[in-house]
Write an enzyme that holds these catalytic residues in place. Structure first.
Site, mmCIF file in Angstrom:
data_model
loop_
_atom_site.group_PDB
_atom_site.id
_atom_site.type_symbol
_atom_site.label_atom_id
_atom_site.label_comp_id
_atom_site.label_asym_id
_atom_site.label_seq_id
_atom_site.Cartn_x
_atom_site.Cartn_y
_atom_site.Cartn_z
ATOM 1 N N LYS A 1 0.814 -1.224 0.000
ATOM 2 C CA LYS A 1 0.000 0.000 0.000
ATOM 3 C C LYS A 1 0.842 1.267 0.000
ATOM 4 C CE LYS A 1 -4.401 -1.708 1.412
ATOM 5 N NZ LYS A 1 -5.615 -1.605 2.146
ATOM 6 N N LYS B 1 -3.931 -9.239 -5.907
ATOM 7 C CA LYS B 1 -5.154 -9.715 -5.263
ATOM 8 C C LYS B 1 -6.348 -8.855 -5.676
ATOM 9 C CE LYS B 1 -6.035 -8.003 -0.715
ATOM 10 N NZ LYS B 1 -6.590 -8.184 0.594
ATOM 11 N N LYS C 1 -11.403 -4.424 -3.181
ATOM 12 C CA LYS C 1 -12.570 -3.573 -3.390
ATOM 13 C C LYS C 1 -12.205 -2.116 -3.600
ATOM 14 C CE LYS C 1 -13.660 -4.458 1.265
ATOM 15 N NZ LYS C 1 -12.358 -4.202 1.903
HETATM 16 N N1 AQP Z 1 -8.951 -11.290 -3.071
HETATM 17 C C1 AQP Z 1 -9.257 -11.918 -1.952
HETATM 18 N N2 AQP Z 1 -9.327 -13.262 -1.931
HETATM 19 C C2 AQP Z 1 -9.673 -13.910 -0.800
HETATM 20 N N3 AQP Z 1 -9.958 -13.286 0.362
HETATM 21 C C3 AQP Z 1 -9.894 -11.954 0.384
HETATM 22 N N4 AQP Z 1 -10.111 -11.037 1.347
HETATM 23 C C4 AQP Z 1 -9.936 -9.807 0.844
HETATM 24 N N5 AQP Z 1 -9.595 -9.880 -0.452
HETATM 25 C C5 AQP Z 1 -9.546 -11.196 -0.765
HETATM 26 C C6 AQP Z 1 -10.509 -11.374 2.704
HETATM 27 O O1 AQP Z 1 -11.576 -10.514 3.068
HETATM 28 C C7 AQP Z 1 -11.471 -10.206 4.450
HETATM 29 C C8 AQP Z 1 -11.656 -8.747 4.689
HETATM 30 O O2 AQP Z 1 -10.710 -7.991 4.073
HETATM 31 P P1 AQP Z 1 -10.638 -6.428 4.400
HETATM 32 O O3 AQP Z 1 -11.685 -5.699 3.697
HETATM 33 O O4 AQP Z 1 -10.594 -6.211 5.850
HETATM 34 O O5 AQP Z 1 -9.242 -6.033 3.894
HETATM 35 P P2 AQP Z 1 -8.483 -6.459 2.663
HETATM 36 O O6 AQP Z 1 -7.968 -7.829 2.841
HETATM 37 O O7 AQP Z 1 -7.473 -5.374 2.429
HETATM 38 O O8 AQP Z 1 -9.579 -6.467 1.514
HETATM 39 P P3 AQP Z 1 -9.611 -5.631 0.212
HETATM 40 O O9 AQP Z 1 -10.862 -5.976 -0.525
HETATM 41 O O10 AQP Z 1 -8.332 -5.759 -0.523
HETATM 42 O O11 AQP Z 1 -9.769 -4.173 0.800
HETATM 43 P P4 AQP Z 1 -9.006 -2.861 0.427
HETATM 44 O O12 AQP Z 1 -9.145 -2.736 -1.050
HETATM 45 O O13 AQP Z 1 -9.700 -1.785 1.168
HETATM 46 O O14 AQP Z 1 -7.597 -3.057 0.875
HETATM 47 C C9 AQP Z 1 -10.141 -10.736 4.937
HETATM 48 O O15 AQP Z 1 -10.387 -11.926 5.656
HETATM 49 C C10 AQP Z 1 -9.400 -11.045 3.673
HETATM 50 O O16 AQP Z 1 -8.536 -12.136 3.838
#
Ligand code: AQP
Length: 333
Positions: free
Chosen positions: A114, A197, A200
């Protein structure tokens, strides 16, 4: 006596929930409600580690709660709450930050990802200390298991280290949690860059499928998904895009990779992409419909998060009281 193990997890309201969050996290949570004491948060404190529009954030928090319910989380079985409604998260995070090391936080892959291409002067401290807050979230409820996608494994390892370090320095206090990582679909990658990955908050909306995308949007996004120049639906070197689509199909249908390879032998990527879209649409359509019903019922949503915060606060206040005593603070009268 209640012998059920405690599970805690959460998703950041930093965009619209993707099928990555759904497969890697929320769908598994629903299956755990019967057998565990489950606490599922909407981690708004984490979301502000990157800049958020306050009006949108508030709205998204409510949308996330509606989505949790639409995905099958049941407030009579699980505690559903907003992280910011339980002030002990921030308090424990502070206490744990005093036993965390700069070195270990600097090694976190998510922090490195990030902050890539950013100057130190412009990197928020919250992004750096994010894993400490995550440790506080988990340890506050003495969680035994934390269901997360494989991308969060490193943060969980840090949580375990901090729990052990605290226990060692101040005497037994925290349960050392175990990760619970699902076998299938543990990491869904971006549709526009299969080496990244699916996230969102990705600026490219075609890189992710959101849980509430309309069927035509889902189909269009899958059709545009980046693959390789070949035509065979099978795993292999340089075929990460196809493998990701196979993982998605497998997660949505229960089919194995071998089943999928067999079924699409001799068929092109076009047919395969449409089939992947179809199985995702089939499962998500009722979720999307329920979501809009819940979203209309504000009174109900409020009753869910109010009760959730009360239940979570009760446990959190007991933990923080013990922690403060261990640290040597004077008891509050
Ligand atoms: N691509 C993914 N595949 C499998 N699991 C995923 N998780 C997130 N992306 C994937 C799982 O979702 C849970 C919550 O994630 P989060 O929103 O707290 O943070 P994150 O992992 O940073 O998710 P994002 O979507 O990538 O959010 P942003 O874009 O805001 O950084 C976790 O259990 C994660 O493992």
């Amino acid at each position: 006596m209640d012998k059920k193990k405690t599970i805690l997890s959460g998703v950041q309201p930093s965009g619209v929930m993707t099928i990555g969050n759904y497969i890697g996290a929320v769908r598994n949570w629903t299956q755990m409600q019967e057998d565990y004491n489950c606490l599922y948060m909407i981690v708004d404190l984490h979301a502000i580690t990157v800049r958020q529009d306050p009006v949108k954030l508030r709205q998204r928090c409510m949308e996330f709660l509606a989505l949790y319910l639409a995905c099958g989380l049941d407030p009579s079985k699980s505690t559903l709450f907003f992280q910011s409604h339980v002030h002990q998260h921030a308090e424990l995070s502070w206490a744990l930050s005093t036993i965390s090391y700069m070195g270990e936080l600097s090694r976190m892959t998510q922090f490195k990802d990030k902050t890539k291409n950013k100057q130190d002067a412009n990197i928020g401290v919250g992004l750096f200390t994010y894993p400490v807050l995550m440790a506080a979230d988990i340890l506050l409820y003495q969680a035994d298991l934390v269901p997360v996608g494989i991308d969060q494994k490193q943060h969980l390892e840090l949580t375990r280290n901090l729990a052990e370090r605290f226990n060692h320095q101040f005497g037994d206090m925290f349960t050392v949690p175990e990760p619970y990582i699902p076998k299938i679909g543990a990491k869904i990658t971006s549709l526009s860059d299969p080496l990244k990955k699916m996230s969102k908050s990705d600026e490219n909306v075609n890189s992710f499928i959101s849980v509430i995308d309309e069927p035509d949007v889902i189909l269009r996004k899958f059709k545009r998904a980046v693959t390789d120049s070949g035509s065979e639906v099978k795993r292999g070197e340089g075929k990460e895009g196809i493998e990701n689509l196979m993982s998605i199909m497998s997660a949505f249908t229960g089919k194995t990779f071998e089943d999928i390879e067999g079924e699409f032998q001799g068929k092109g990527y076009g047919d395969f992409k449409c089939a992947v879209a179809e199985c995702v649409i089939d499962e998500l359509t009722p979720v999307r419909e329920r979501y809009y019903d819940y979203l209309k019922n504000k009174d109900y949503l409020q009753s869910v998060y109010k009760e959730g915060a009360e239940r979570a606060s009760y446990i959190a206040s007991k933990t923080i009281k013990k922690v403060y005593r261990k640290l040597g603070f004077v008891d509050k009268l």
